[in-house]
Design a protein around this motif. Structure first.
Motif, PDB file in Angstrom:
ATOM      1  N   LEU A 188      13.081   0.541   7.640  1.00 26.16           N
ATOM      2  CA  LEU A 188      11.956   0.238   8.515  1.00 26.16           C
ATOM      3  C   LEU A 188      11.270  -1.057   8.091  1.00 26.16           C
ATOM      4  N   ASN A 189      11.140  -1.255   6.786  1.00 29.60           N
ATOM      5  CA  ASN A 189      10.575  -2.517   6.299  1.00 29.60           C
ATOM      6  C   ASN A 189      11.445  -3.693   6.729  1.00 29.60           C
ATOM      7  N   GLY A 190      12.767  -3.515   6.675  1.00 26.49           N
ATOM      8  CA  GLY A 190      13.686  -4.566   7.098  1.00 26.49           C
ATOM      9  C   GLY A 190      13.552  -4.891   8.566  1.00 26.49           C
ATOM     10  N   ALA A 191      13.134  -3.895   9.346  1.00 28.32           N
ATOM     11  CA  ALA A 191      12.905  -4.115  10.778  1.00 28.32           C
ATOM     12  C   ALA A 191      11.540  -4.736  11.045  1.00 28.32           C
ATOM     13  N   GLY A 192      10.738  -4.888   9.979  1.00 28.29           N
ATOM     14  CA  GLY A 192       9.398  -5.431  10.148  1.00 28.29           C
ATOM     15  C   GLY A 192       8.364  -4.381  10.484  1.00 28.29           C
ATOM     16  N   SER A 193       8.762  -3.104  10.494  1.00 28.53           N
ATOM     17  CA  SER A 193       7.839  -2.009  10.791  1.00 28.53           C
ATOM     18  C   SER A 193       7.279  -1.485   9.468  1.00 28.53           C
ATOM     19  N   THR A 194       6.361  -2.227   8.861  1.00 27.91           N
ATOM     20  CA  THR A 194       5.866  -1.885   7.527  1.00 27.91           C
ATOM     21  C   THR A 194       4.702  -0.892   7.556  1.00 27.91           C
ATOM     22  N   LYS A 195       4.043  -0.730   8.693  1.00 29.03           N
ATOM     23  CA  LYS A 195       2.941   0.234   8.764  1.00 29.03           C
ATOM     24  C   LYS A 195       3.442   1.673   8.834  1.00 29.03           C
ATOM     25  N   ALA A 196       4.583   1.876   9.485  1.00 28.50           N
ATOM     26  CA  ALA A 196       5.106   3.234   9.651  1.00 28.50           C
ATOM     27  C   ALA A 196       5.376   3.920   8.307  1.00 28.50           C
ATOM     28  N   PRO A 197       6.068   3.288   7.347  1.00 30.42           N
ATOM     29  CA  PRO A 197       6.268   3.943   6.045  1.00 30.42           C
ATOM     30  C   PRO A 197       4.961   4.272   5.340  1.00 30.42           C
ATOM     31  N   LEU A 198       3.958   3.400   5.476  1.00 31.89           N
ATOM     32  CA  LEU A 198       2.657   3.664   4.858  1.00 31.89           C
ATOM     33  C   LEU A 198       2.044   4.936   5.437  1.00 31.89           C
ATOM     34  N   VAL A 199       2.069   5.066   6.754  1.00 30.41           N
ATOM     35  CA  VAL A 199       1.486   6.241   7.406  1.00 30.41           C
ATOM     36  C   VAL A 199       2.244   7.507   7.013  1.00 30.41           C
ATOM     37  N   LEU A 200       3.575   7.447   7.031  1.00 32.65           N
ATOM     38  CA  LEU A 200       4.377   8.628   6.712  1.00 32.65           C
ATOM     39  C   LEU A 200       4.191   9.050   5.256  1.00 32.65           C
ATOM     40  N   ASP A 201       4.127   8.101   4.342  1.00 32.88           N
ATOM     41  CA  ASP A 201       3.904   8.450   2.936  1.00 32.88           C
ATOM     42  C   ASP A 201       2.504   9.022   2.738  1.00 32.88           C
ATOM     43  N   ALA A 202       1.523   8.482   3.442  1.00 34.60           N
ATOM     44  CA  ALA A 202       0.161   9.005   3.332  1.00 34.60           C
ATOM     45  C   ALA A 202       0.102  10.458   3.802  1.00 34.60           C
ATOM     46  N   ILE A 203       0.846  10.771   4.860  1.00 36.52           N
ATOM     47  CA  ILE A 203       0.891  12.155   5.353  1.00 36.52           C
ATOM     48  C   ILE A 203       1.586  13.060   4.334  1.00 36.52           C
ATOM     49  N   GLY A 204       2.786  12.647   3.911  1.00 37.71           N
ATOM     50  CA  GLY A 204       3.592  13.507   3.049  1.00 37.71           C
ATOM     51  C   GLY A 204       3.019  13.686   1.656  1.00 37.71           C
ATOM     52  N   PHE A 205       2.508  12.602   1.061  1.00 38.81           N
ATOM     53  CA  PHE A 205       2.127  12.661  -0.348  1.00 38.81           C
ATOM     54  C   PHE A 205       0.622  12.805  -0.580  1.00 38.81           C
ATOM     55  N   LEU A 263       0.816  -1.211   0.000  1.00 38.71           N
ATOM     56  CA  LEU A 263       0.000   0.000   0.000  1.00 38.71           C
ATOM     57  C   LEU A 263       0.850   1.262   0.000  1.00 38.71           C
ATOM     58  N   GLN A 264       2.035   1.177   0.587  1.00 43.23           N
ATOM     59  CA  GLN A 264       2.940   2.321   0.567  1.00 43.23           C
ATOM     60  C   GLN A 264       3.266   2.720  -0.868  1.00 43.23           C
ATOM     61  N   PHE A 265       3.529   1.740  -1.722  1.00 45.33           N
ATOM     62  CA  PHE A 265       3.815   2.036  -3.125  1.00 45.33           C
ATOM     63  C   PHE A 265       2.561   2.518  -3.849  1.00 45.33           C
ATOM     64  N   VAL A 266       1.404   1.997  -3.451  1.00 48.74           N
ATOM     65  CA  VAL A 266       0.154   2.461  -4.043  1.00 48.74           C
ATOM     66  C   VAL A 266      -0.044   3.946  -3.764  1.00 48.74           C
ATOM     67  N   VAL A 267       0.301   4.373  -2.553  1.00 45.50           N
ATOM     68  CA  VAL A 267       0.200   5.790  -2.189  1.00 45.50           C
ATOM     69  C   VAL A 267       1.048   6.643  -3.131  1.00 45.50           C
ATOM     70  N   ARG A 268       2.250   6.199  -3.412  1.00 50.17           N
ATOM     71  CA  ARG A 268       3.137   6.968  -4.289  1.00 50.17           C
ATOM     72  C   ARG A 268       2.603   7.000  -5.720  1.00 50.17           C
ATOM     73  N   VAL A 269       2.018   5.895  -6.171  1.00 47.61           N
ATOM     74  CA  VAL A 269       1.441   5.860  -7.520  1.00 47.61           C
ATOM     75  C   VAL A 269       0.241   6.799  -7.606  1.00 47.61           C
TER      76      VAL A 269
END
Length: 478
Positions: free
Chosen positions: A406-423, A262-268
């Motif tokens: 963050l994805n490597g740490a298993g924290s995959t929700k955080a990038p989604l939230v941050l991208d949704a805010i920024g983009f 979904l993080q990539f979907v946000v960018r698209v």
């Protein structure tokens, strides 16, 4: 086996040399991987008019471009699963729980095979409807259908190739992913030229030949990669006779993979919104066509740079995962910062090159106004876009690298939230405000490009704060 696992242990040695030697091959591999669709576009664009393709390269370019947009959706989903598998496999590898790492690797291939069938079959069956939906028409529609049908039928080759490289990376191997991605791309160039134009005894297949070249080259190197990770000497090994469905492992892969996809979907969505805004508020239809063509080239150049720099993020994801598995939280945190600096430096260098050679790049990937003056406005628009947006590259490098860490740490929700805010919450409303306010006098576009730079910087700042706080080190995954 022990020697291979020791070589793949990313916790051994000093961090900066280890990260550098691990990351450089991944940068090279990601650069070549990003060329696949670009190569297809360049080669089919040289097609002369024929009985089956009256418009020649113009229709062929439109066909491949539109079909590739549809094919991008499955890649987003598979990337999420790939990122989740890297987090889980590298964490177990760092814990030296090799048996569990092997089992998760095997489950990731099962999951991706299922997804390939679920996505590939419908896009094959409804190729005409999907291509029509994204704007294919006229003599560009039949070749677009051919390209999408072949790509959909061969979707499993893309998924397998990317997952093989992901498993190798999670086990600390960067050399073979580089070989696989570079080798597949070089074979793709040869097959594209041969099959598109009918050279060296191969049949002339035009646009369909580009699709077959990509599927065949990915498939052959995916098979080679599968052989690599089934060898007893592989740090992370697929053991087929232990194959059985493991519901909890599949659920963990899915649970971690969905937010990453979904993080990539946000960018698209953000990309599509910007493109729509710019073309919708153009002064004339001709102006809209020119800016659309200019941005199509500009965005592809952006992706080429971004995917290349993402090699450092890929390195960070594996190192962070292994470090957390071994309990080295400080090393994991430093890895994210070091990889960000290295990516920032690379993207700044690429940005300088783009800025200097922007006129040549627009002429090479588009049309040269010196040859045909009617392309002068499109060329100028593209040059203007590139010479502003490159200032976002170093900022974007920090955000993308820390997102992968963050994805490597298993924290995959955080990038989604941050991208949704920024983009979504900031970039799109700001872009709409600029277009509504200044588009009618033609001065809004440079302002719009600078707003993209600013929002990219905002996203990077959010990622830096998130990474520095370090809550992700407590993320538990299995």
């Amino acid at each position: 086996m022990d020697a291979a696992r020791q070589a793949g242990d990313l916790n051994r040695g000093r961090l900066v040399p280890r990260l550098t030697t691990f990351g450089i091959p991944l940068v090279l591999g990601m650069f070549f991987h990003s060329l696949f669709n670009l190569v297809d576009l360049i080669i089919v664009g040289k097609l002369a008019p024929s009985e089956t393709l009256p418009s020649g390269g113009v229709a062929a370019l439109a066909a491949v471009n539109q079909a590739s947009l549809i094919g991008f959706v499955p890649q987003l989903i598979s990337t999420g699963i790939t990122n989740a598998s890297i987090a889980i496999i590298s964490r177990n590898f760092g814990m030296r729980n090799y048996r569990r790492a092997n089992a998760n690797a095997l489950q990731s291939f099962l999951l991706l095979a299922f997804v390939a069938v679920m996505l590939g079959v419908p896009s094959y069956m409804y190729a005409t409807e999907l291509n029509t939906l994204v704007g294919s028409q006229g003599d560009a529609l039949p070749p677009a259908n051919d390209y999408l049908e072949i790509s959909s039928a061969g979707l499993i080759t893309l998924f397998l190739l990317m997952q093989v490289t992901a498993v190798l990376r999670a086990g600390g191997n960067a050399f073979w992913p580089m070989v696989l991605l570079i080798g597949a791309n070089l074979l793709n160039v040869f097959l594209d030229v041969a099959l598109v134009h009918g050279l060296w005894g191969f049949p002339r297949m035009e646009v369909a030949g580009a699709a077959w070249g990509t599927v065949i080259s990915r498939g052959l190197f995916a098979i080679f990669g599968l052989w690599l990770i089934t060898r007893p000497s592989s740090p992370v090994r697929l053991i087929w006779w232990r194959l059985r469905l493991r519901g909890r492992m599949l659920w963990n892969l899915t649970r971690l993979g969905i937010p990453s996809s979904l993080q990539f979907v946000v960018r698209v969505i953000a990309y599509g919104a910007i493109l729509n805004l710019v073309t919708s508020w153009s002064l004339t239809e001709s102006d809209a066509v020119d800016i659309h063509a200019a941005l199509a080239i500009g965005f592809r150049l952006d992706l080429l740079a971004t995917f290349t720099g993402a090699g450092w993020g890929a390195a960070a994801a594996a190192i962070v995962g292994q470090a957390l598995g071994a309990g080295h939280r400080g090393r994991a945190k430093r890895a994210g910062w070091v990889a960000s600096v290295l990516d920032l430096a690379l993207m700044a260098f690429i940005g300088v090159l783009y800025y200097i050679y922007a006129p040549w790049l627009m002429a090479f990937f588009g049309e040269d106004p010196a040859v045909d003056p009617k392309f002068a406005q499109m060329h100028a628009m593209g040059v203007n876009y590139l010479r502003i947006i490159v200032f976002a590259y170093p900022l974007g490098a920090v955000g993308i690298t820390l997102a992968q860490a963050l994805n490597g740490a298993g924290s995959t929700k955080a990038p989604l939230v941050l991208d949704a805010i920024g983009f979504l919450a900031v970039q799109i409303p700001l872009a709409a405000f600029i277009c509504l306010t200044w588009a009618e006098n033609g001065y809004g576009r440079p302002t719009l490009w600078w707003s993209l730079v600013a929002t990219t910087g905002l996203a990077a700042s959010l990622y830096a704060v998130m990474w520095d706080r370090g809550h992700w080190v407590h993320k538990r995954i299995q």
